[in-house]
Enzyme design. Structure first.
Site, PDB file in Angstrom:
ATOM      1  N   GLY A 234       0.865  -1.203   0.000  1.00 29.27           N
ATOM      2  CA  GLY A 234       0.000   0.000   0.000  1.00 29.27           C
ATOM      3  C   GLY A 234       0.886   1.232   0.000  1.00 29.27           C
ATOM      4  N   ASP A 259       0.537  -1.458  -4.757  1.00 28.90           N
ATOM      5  CA  ASP A 259      -0.679  -0.669  -4.492  1.00 28.90           C
ATOM      6  C   ASP A 259      -1.708  -1.084  -5.538  1.00 28.90           C
ATOM      7  OD1 ASP A 259      -2.493   1.748  -3.982  1.00 28.90           O
ATOM      8  OD2 ASP A 259      -0.835   2.236  -2.649  1.00 28.90           O
ATOM      9  N   ASP A 279      -3.505  -6.381  -4.313  1.00 22.93           N
ATOM     10  CA  ASP A 279      -4.631  -6.075  -3.437  1.00 22.93           C
ATOM     11  C   ASP A 279      -4.333  -6.711  -2.078  1.00 22.93           C
ATOM     12  OD1 ASP A 279      -6.978  -5.963  -2.042  1.00 22.93           O
ATOM     13  OD2 ASP A 279      -8.197  -6.989  -3.546  1.00 22.93           O
ATOM     14  N   PHE A 280      -4.155  -5.874  -1.041  1.00 24.20           N
ATOM     15  CA  PHE A 280      -3.724  -6.446   0.250  1.00 24.20           C
ATOM     16  C   PHE A 280      -4.811  -7.266   0.957  1.00 24.20           C
ATOM     17  CE2 PHE A 280      -3.585  -1.670   1.504  1.00 24.20           C
ATOM     18  CZ  PHE A 280      -4.935  -1.606   1.844  1.00 24.20           C
ATOM     19  N   ARG A 295       2.895   1.503   5.860  1.00 27.31           N
ATOM     20  CA  ARG A 295       2.860   2.859   6.427  1.00 27.31           C
ATOM     21  C   ARG A 295       1.488   3.480   6.208  1.00 27.31           C
ATOM     22  NH1 ARG A 295       3.977   8.275   4.374  1.00 27.31           N
ATOM     23  NH2 ARG A 295       4.778   9.580   6.049  1.00 27.31           N
ATOM     24  N   HIS A 299      -4.311   2.181   9.823  1.00 27.73           N
ATOM     25  CA  HIS A 299      -5.182   3.217  10.423  1.00 27.73           C
ATOM     26  C   HIS A 299      -6.394   3.517   9.530  1.00 27.73           C
ATOM     27  CE1 HIS A 299      -3.499   7.261   8.597  1.00 27.73           C
ATOM     28  NE2 HIS A 299      -3.696   6.349   7.675  1.00 27.73           N
TER      29      HIS A 299
HETATM   30  C1  LIG Z   1      -3.108   6.319   3.514  1.00 30.69           C
HETATM   31  S1  LIG Z   1      -2.412   5.794   2.008  1.00 30.69           S
HETATM   32  C2  LIG Z   1      -0.764   5.363   2.492  1.00 30.69           C
HETATM   33  C3  LIG Z   1       0.194   5.390   1.334  1.00 30.69           C
HETATM   34  C4  LIG Z   1       1.661   5.184   1.696  1.00 30.69           C
HETATM   35  N1  LIG Z   1       1.891   3.968   2.444  1.00 30.69           N
HETATM   36  C5  LIG Z   1       2.189   6.379   2.465  1.00 30.69           C
HETATM   37  O1  LIG Z   1       2.444   6.267   3.667  1.00 30.69           O
HETATM   38  O2  LIG Z   1       2.363   7.466   1.853  1.00 30.69           O
HETATM   39  C6  LIG Z   1      -3.186   4.210   1.800  1.00 30.69           C
HETATM   40  C7  LIG Z   1      -2.775   3.508   0.531  1.00 30.69           C
HETATM   41  O3  LIG Z   1      -3.432   2.222   0.509  1.00 30.69           O
HETATM   42  C8  LIG Z   1      -3.758   1.955  -0.847  1.00 30.69           C
HETATM   43  N2  LIG Z   1      -4.800   0.909  -0.895  1.00 30.69           N
HETATM   44  C9  LIG Z   1      -6.099   1.025  -0.567  1.00 30.69           C
HETATM   45  N3  LIG Z   1      -6.731  -0.159  -0.724  1.00 30.69           N
HETATM   46  C10 LIG Z   1      -5.783  -1.037  -1.153  1.00 30.69           C
HETATM   47  C11 LIG Z   1      -5.814  -2.426  -1.452  1.00 30.69           C
HETATM   48  N4  LIG Z   1      -6.936  -3.143  -1.341  1.00 30.69           N
HETATM   49  N5  LIG Z   1      -4.666  -3.015  -1.834  1.00 30.69           N
HETATM   50  C12 LIG Z   1      -3.508  -2.293  -1.938  1.00 30.69           C
HETATM   51  N6  LIG Z   1      -3.421  -0.965  -1.655  1.00 30.69           N
HETATM   52  C13 LIG Z   1      -4.551  -0.358  -1.263  1.00 30.69           C
HETATM   53  C14 LIG Z   1      -4.231   3.307  -1.360  1.00 30.69           C
HETATM   54  O4  LIG Z   1      -4.246   3.352  -2.766  1.00 30.69           O
HETATM   55  C15 LIG Z   1      -3.205   4.240  -0.734  1.00 30.69           C
HETATM   56  O5  LIG Z   1      -2.079   4.417  -1.560  1.00 30.69           O
END
Ligand SMILES: C[S@@+](CC[C@H](N)C(=O)[O-])C[C@H]1O[C@@H](n2cnc3c(N)ncnc32)[C@H](O)[C@@H]1O
Length: 394
Positions: A234, A259, A279-280, A295, A299
């Site tokens: 992510g 991501d 997809d996590f 990171r 939350h």
């Molecule tokens: C709050 S952001 C954090 C991004 C990065 N880790 C940072 O600290 O700058 C959350 C991230 O989770 C990604 N995300 C949301 N759902 C996801 C999923 N099912 N699988 C992978 N990534 C996902 C979003 O696209 C976004 O980039």
């Protein structure tokens, strides 16, 4: 010395430092000075001061946006000397009568300085709003305006229950949508771009996790070019992975960012970082990495989905692997205002939460992880790296 004399001495000292802010002080002292002055300022407020300060707090954000859109902050910050209203008017498109009113407002809130009648000069606030992270004025008035404004309506209509459903939160109330916020953002590219930019800038100026956490010592022993060193789950655009590469240019091993397709599609590959769509909520496809780094991911989710995300990482871990969770850890008492603001933002945007130390221990325990150590790296936001390993591998 009488109390009045004591206070007058203090006022003189405060004014002295306000006019010539101390520059060569360490960050801890600077922060304590800022908090002590703010606490004193609030403690001596009359009721009228309080209600007008709080009642007009949104006005300050929207007026900051005016300075941002009109380029006023940049014009003042880039000028080597103070500028008259006429000189400012030559550089930005603004009615002179309106400009005078707006500048008067800004000086009254110390967003700039007014050395003489009709003359203005940038101060630290102007410079902050003129810099890259001045985009905050656009981000908060654009992306978060609707969910923030909907908080009281939403909470009242939901009988003040803690929101836990990301498709029924102030976000949906504010935007009148049924979409999950991440899906909504993907369908609104301007908002999505602002979100991505703000994710990169929201901790700027603060210490990095790599200032405190000994990454190379913990995950960098006996690696070669085939070792998967760091999987940024992510990752957003992967700024933390870029920092890992820049700090440890000679550390052999692969760095992978993961991501959604929409995010990975906008990544410009650099620093030998491998972008991957993942997809996590599915099992982690990269097995045996030294570190799975998350990171500001957990939350965004309440415990059920957060545990699912963690279990999907555990399924790929080897004995040498660790999970690194880069998140706020709220203290029992006296949480910082930047951390609690983030908690309210999670409530409004994704019906999720920042967690206390006890909540992190509980969550990770349920996911089958043991916390090895928590490394705190910012005082300002209570940011920490939580190092965890699967219970059956500890
Ligand atoms: C709050 S952001 C954090 C991004 C990065 N880790 C940072 O600290 O700058 C959350 C991230 O989770 C990604 N995300 C949301 N759902 C996801 C999923 N099912 N699988 C992978 N990534 C996902 C979003 O696209 C976004 O980039």
């Amino acid at each position: 010395m009488s109390q009045t004399e004591e206070i007058e001495t203090l006022i003189a000292q405060l004014e002295h430092f306000a006019n010539a802010p101390p520059e060569d002080i360490d960050d801890h002292t600077r922060r304590n000075l800022r908090e002590a002055s703010k606490n004193l300022s609030i403690a001596v407020e009359m009721h009228g001061d309080t209600v007008h300060r709080i009642g007009n707090s949104a006005l300050q954000l929207y007026m900051a946006r005016v300075g941002y859109d009109s380029n006023l902050w940049k014009v003042l910050a880039e000028s080597e000397s103070a500028l008259s209203i006429a000189q400012i008017g030559e550089k930005i498109c603004f009615d002179p009568t309106l400009l005078k009113r707006v500048l008067r407002y800004y000086q009254s809130l110390r967003m700039l300085e007014q050395p003489e009648d009709d003359v203005y000069v940038a101060n630290n606030v102007t410079k902050a709003l003129a810099g890259a992270d001045g985009i905050a004025a656009e981000y908060f008035t654009t992306v978060l305006h609707a969910p923030f404004e909907a908080i009281p309506r939403y909470l009242k209509s939901h009988n003040y229950q803690n929101p836990t459903n990301p498709i029924d939160s102030p976000w949906q109330e504010g935007y009148q949508t049924k979409d999950h916020p991440f899906l909504w953002l993907q369908r609104h590219p301007d908002h999505f771009n602002l979100f991505m930019q703000w994710m990169r800038l929201n901790r700027s100026g603060l210490p990095s996790w790599l200032d405190t956490f000994p990454l190379a010592q913990i995950i960098g022993q006996n690696t070669n070019n085939d070792t998967v060193l760091f999987v940024d789950v992510g990752s957003g655009l992967g700024h933390q992975s870029v920092e890992v590469r820049e700090r440890f240019p000679d550390l052999p091993g692969r760095v992978i960012i993961q991501d959604t397709p929409q995010v990975i599609g906008t990544v410009e590959p650099s620093h030998k970082i491998e972008p991957q769509v993942y997809d996590f909520f599915k099992p982690q496809p990269i097995h045996g990495a030294r570190a799975y780094y998350l990171r500001m991911i957990l939350h965004d989710w309440v415990d059920g989905p957060a545990i699912e995300i963690l279990k999907n990482q555990i399924s790929a871990m080897s004995e040498e692997s660790v999970i690194l969770i880069d998140e706020i850890v709220l203290p029992k008492k006296g949480a910082s205002w930047r951390a609690t603001q983030m908690d309210m933002t999670m409530l409004a945007a994704v019906a999720a939460m920042e967690r206390s130390e006890n909540q992190w221990y509980g969550l990770l325990n349920e996911a089958g992880l043991e916390i090895v150590k928590i490394w705190k790296y910012t005082e300002e936001c209570d940011d920490c790296i939580i190092v965890a390993k699967p219970t059956n591998l500890v």
